[in-house]
Design a protein around this motif. Structure first.
Motif, PDB file in Angstrom:
ATOM      1  N   GLU B  50       0.875  -1.396  -0.161  1.00 33.31           N
ATOM      2  CA  GLU B  50       0.056   0.154  -0.058  1.00 33.31           C
ATOM      3  C   GLU B  50       0.945   1.342   0.069  1.00 33.31           C
ATOM      4  N   SER B  51       0.223   2.328  -0.087  1.00 32.71           N
ATOM      5  CA  SER B  51       1.096   3.667  -0.289  1.00 32.71           C
ATOM      6  C   SER B  51       1.335   3.933   1.148  1.00 32.71           C
ATOM      7  N   HIS B 212       1.205  -0.708  -7.434  1.00 33.15           N
ATOM      8  CA  HIS B 212       0.166  -1.247  -6.447  1.00 33.15           C
ATOM      9  C   HIS B 212      -0.867  -1.990  -7.035  1.00 33.15           C
ATOM     10  N   GLY B 252      -4.881 -10.623   2.316  1.00 34.74           N
ATOM     11  CA  GLY B 252      -6.047  -9.631   2.137  1.00 34.74           C
ATOM     12  C   GLY B 252      -5.559  -8.514   0.849  1.00 34.74           C
ATOM     13  N   LEU B 253      -4.313  -8.506   0.669  1.00 33.15           N
ATOM     14  CA  LEU B 253      -4.250  -7.746  -0.606  1.00 33.15           C
ATOM     15  C   LEU B 253      -4.891  -8.354  -1.944  1.00 33.15           C
ATOM     16  N   SER B 256      -8.782  -8.019  -2.078  1.00 30.11           N
ATOM     17  CA  SER B 256      -9.139  -6.666  -2.180  1.00 30.11           C
ATOM     18  C   SER B 256      -9.425  -6.416  -3.636  1.00 30.11           C
ATOM     19  N   ARG B 274     -11.152  -9.566   3.488  1.00 30.02           N
ATOM     20  CA  ARG B 274     -10.887  -8.012   3.466  1.00 30.02           C
ATOM     21  C   ARG B 274     -10.171  -7.671   4.693  1.00 30.02           C
ATOM     22  N   LEU B 275      -9.332  -6.614   4.254  1.00 31.46           N
ATOM     23  CA  LEU B 275      -8.421  -6.112   5.192  1.00 31.46           C
ATOM     24  C   LEU B 275      -9.419  -4.993   6.015  1.00 31.46           C
ATOM     25  N   GLU B 276      -9.473  -4.966   7.543  1.00 35.28           N
ATOM     26  CA  GLU B 276      -9.996  -3.874   7.978  1.00 35.28           C
ATOM     27  C   GLU B 276      -9.040  -2.735   8.308  1.00 35.28           C
ATOM     28  N   GLY B 277      -9.415  -1.412   8.406  1.00 35.83           N
ATOM     29  CA  GLY B 277      -8.657  -0.418   8.875  1.00 35.83           C
ATOM     30  C   GLY B 277      -7.734   0.259   7.925  1.00 35.83           C
ATOM     31  N   ASP B 278      -6.861   1.002   8.512  1.00 36.46           N
ATOM     32  CA  ASP B 278      -5.819   1.843   7.630  1.00 36.46           C
ATOM     33  C   ASP B 278      -4.306   0.948   7.825  1.00 36.46           C
ATOM     34  N   ARG B 294      -4.017  -5.424  12.189  1.00 34.93           N
ATOM     35  CA  ARG B 294      -4.900  -5.455  11.164  1.00 34.93           C
ATOM     36  C   ARG B 294      -5.332  -7.069  10.803  1.00 34.93           C
TER      37      ARG B 294
END
Lengths: 322, 327
Positions: B50-51, B212, B252-253, B256, B274-278, B294
């Protein structure tokens, strides 16, 4: 009876090279509770379509040359700005691509949600506050009451997009226009926001126009799809029909050129060339210079959008009705 | 076979802010925090995450565009992590980068010929420069008349071809492609991906392909590394990584990524991993395994102890305490 009807809409922009047509002669309907996906690449006219419906075209640069947008018994293209302001929010609301720049950095997110509520409804500050907190909870912001005092810079990109959704939805719009709502986000956050959009649609019952360049986002969310190319509708179909049997060669190309996680290919199928710029569009079918099926007659006159299969329209001379 | 590029426990820390006279200095931002990997000659290593996970920083460290804080980088067997001046410039001929933004990466006041020729001039290889530029332009699929034109006269895809020509004109061995197609329209992305692949075959290039978009990475890579908060958490051959991901983050990636057909939609709780949160802040890393905040499979051990990369003979490495248990 559809909720929103767009008829023969043409929007033009004044530029140094004369007037260019950003959106040309498009017509579509949006039904209650429906998710209509509009897919296209940059310059296809999908965002201008959204801004035209919202009455947010930059003036005096842009104007609606012709057409009608019927919503709630009125033609939005003929309404004065004061009336349009009453429709934005409770009637039609919009979220933009950039959650970083769409929020005002000097006001707390609570202020920004309450401003929207109180612009449309005569609520007391206390009632507006609790309505805002409830909306923040609905879009999945944890401990919403304390987060009301946060400023946009304190939130992550995904959280900001949730706040944008809260602002858009807090007046219970009947139509939500989401313009590339997940393009600036990571895939993990994109998946969260798309799930949230569909959950909110189920719960609040609004219709959604979802604008994207990503066929995967369409596959995840849309009920019906418009494919736009160089300002015009190339194809319109129910989502299953579009993915099972795309009619327009451009749609086919879009579906083919995305690498898949499930199958391996030695080479990607690329669409040759690039999108024509608005002031350099070819005569005839705009996709013809890139199209593998193009023949001589494609260069003369614009192909009409015809229903080739019931409910499935495409603008291509090379496809025979079945 | 020896690796062309090898990183051993490299780190890149940025000083966050000065603590002030009476305050303890703030902890540094750990953009890259102990990464070891190797890239074989002729292969493409994909790098996803992720970024903010540090993937661009890692790419820049490997070609010495940024100095490392710690660790060793070897290029063709030579330690280059401490090189300076002439010696550094000499190895840089062999290592180039293609940037994400084809609009910002090209000087708008230079013609295409000047842009592509500049590396030759800098490295004192200006003999036959015009001919080499012309050859390079044709190799990346630009017409000869492009030479005298300026970047703004080109579309995004064409500009990316100019950026690729500039990166390859010195005939480097190793090229970092930092999100080379993510700013492009989808119909043009495929052209550039195909071009990069063709050039790799023709010129014998080794790529680090940062992106990404998991689909694009899968298409172009031989092996793929997954980064999370400054660490590589999983690395494997692409078939193994995509079909049998072992790290919960990788799973998770992949889960998504949007489906490719509406019939594959899976909605509702528990339907997707799916991944929760940031992603947490790199200034304030979680204790133990940095993914534990996470992770759906977290146990106490994960909060206390950082997992190390382990793996079998198949070259599939993963840093997760629970990889065996959740297999």
């Amino acid at each position: 009876m559809s909720l929103l009807e767009v008829r023969d809409l043409t929007t033009v922009f004044r530029t140094g090279r004369g007037e260019v047509t950003a959106v040309e002669d498009i017509s579509f309907d949006l039904a209650e509770g429906e998710v209509l996906g509009i897919v296209g690449e940059s310059g296809s006219g999908k965002s201008v379509t959204a801004l035209t419906i919202m009455g947010l075209l930059p003036r005096p640069t842009a104007r609606i040359r012709s057409g009608a947008i019927r919503f709630g018994g009125e033609d939005l293209t003929r309404l004065p700005e004061s009336r349009m302001q009453r429709i934005r929010g409770p009637g039609i609301a919009m979220v933009f691509q950039e959650p970083m720049t769409s929020l005002n950095p000097v006001f707390s997110i609570g202020d920004q949600i309450m401003e929207t509520i109180r612009a449309h409804e005569p609520l007391s500050p206390r009632a507006a506050f609790s309505r805002a907190v409830a909306m923040l909870e609905k879009v999945g912001i944890a401990s919403a009451a304390t987060r009301m005092a946060d400023y946009p810079h304190q939130l992550s990109g995904g959280q900001r997009q949730r706040v944008m959704l809260a602002i858009a939805l807090v007046c219970r719009p009947r139509v939500l226009i989401a313009d590339e709502p997940t393009t600036a986000l990571d895939v993990t956050i994109q998946a969260q926001i798309l799930d949230l959009l569909l959950d909110l649609r189920d719960e609040l019952g609004m219709a959604i126009i979802l604008i994207t360049h990503n066929m995967g986002v369409i596959a995840e969310t849309a009920d019906r799809v418009l494919v736009m190319y160089a300002g015009r509708i190339a194809e319109e179909a129910p989502v299953a029909g579009l993915f099972d049997a795309p009619l327009h060669p451009y749609t086919n190309g879009l579906l083919e050129c995305v690498p898949s996680l499930t199958e391996d290919r030695a080479r990607l199928v690329a669409i040759p060339g690039t999108l024509p710029e608005a002031h350099r569009r070819p005569p005839g079918c705009r996709y013809a210079p890139r199209c593998p099926l193009a023949a001589a007659d494609c260069g003369h006159g614009l192909p009409p959008l015809r229903a080739l299969v019931p409910g499935h329209r495409a603008a291509c001379l090379r496809i025979a009705p079945s | 076979m020896t690796p062309l590029v090898e990183a051993v426990d490299i780190t890149k820390h940025y000083d966050a802010r000065h603590g002030g006279m009476f305050r303890a200095p703030a902890p540094p931002l750990r953009a890259v925090d102990g990464v070891s990997l190797s890239i074989m000659e002729g292969e493409t290593l994909g790098l996803v995450g992720e970024s903010g996970c540090g993937k661009s920083t890692l790419g820049r460290l490997l070609i010495r565009l940024l100095p490392v804080t710690g660790g060793t980088i070897r290029f063709a067997g030579t330690d280059i992590s401490g090189l300076e001046g002439k010696a550094l410039r000499a190895v840089r001929r062999s290592m180039q980068i293609v940037f994400q933004d084809p609009y910002g990466a090209l000087n708008p006041r230079m013609t295409v010929e000047d842009i592509v020729m500049e590396p030759l001039v800098i490295h004192g290889a200006a003999r036959d420069a015009a001919a080499r530029v012309a050859e390079m332009l044709s190799l990346v699929g630009l017409p000869a008349r492009a030479r005298d034109r300026f970047p703004h006269e080109f579309s995004g895809g064409q500009r990316q071809r100019i950026g690729i020509a500039r990166a390859l004109v010195l005939r480097p061995k190793f090229v970092v492609c930092d999100e080379p197609v993510s700013a492009l329209d989808v119909s043009v992305q495929a052209q550039i991906v195909n071009l990069l692949r063709d050039l790799q075959g023709e010129l014998g290039l080794t790529y680090l392909f940062i992106a990404h978009d998991l689909g694009v990475v899968k298409h172009i890579s031989d092996r793929v590394a997954v980064m999370y908060l400054g660490k590589v958490v999983e690395i494997a051959g692409k078939a193994s990584l995509y079909q049998a991901p072992r790290h919960p983050y990788t799973r998770g990636l992949i889960a998504s990524v949007p489906v490719t057909h509406p019939a594959q939609r899976r909605r509702g709780a528990g339907e997707r991993h799916r991944l929760e949160g940031d992603i947490p802040s790199a200034l304030n890393l979680p204790s133990g395994c940095r993914f534990h905040t996470r992770c759906p499979f977290v146990i106490d051990l994960c909060r206390q102890q950082e997992p190390v990369m382990t793996g079998g003979a198949d070259g599939h490495l993963v840093a997760c305490h629970r990889a065996q248990a959740i297999g």
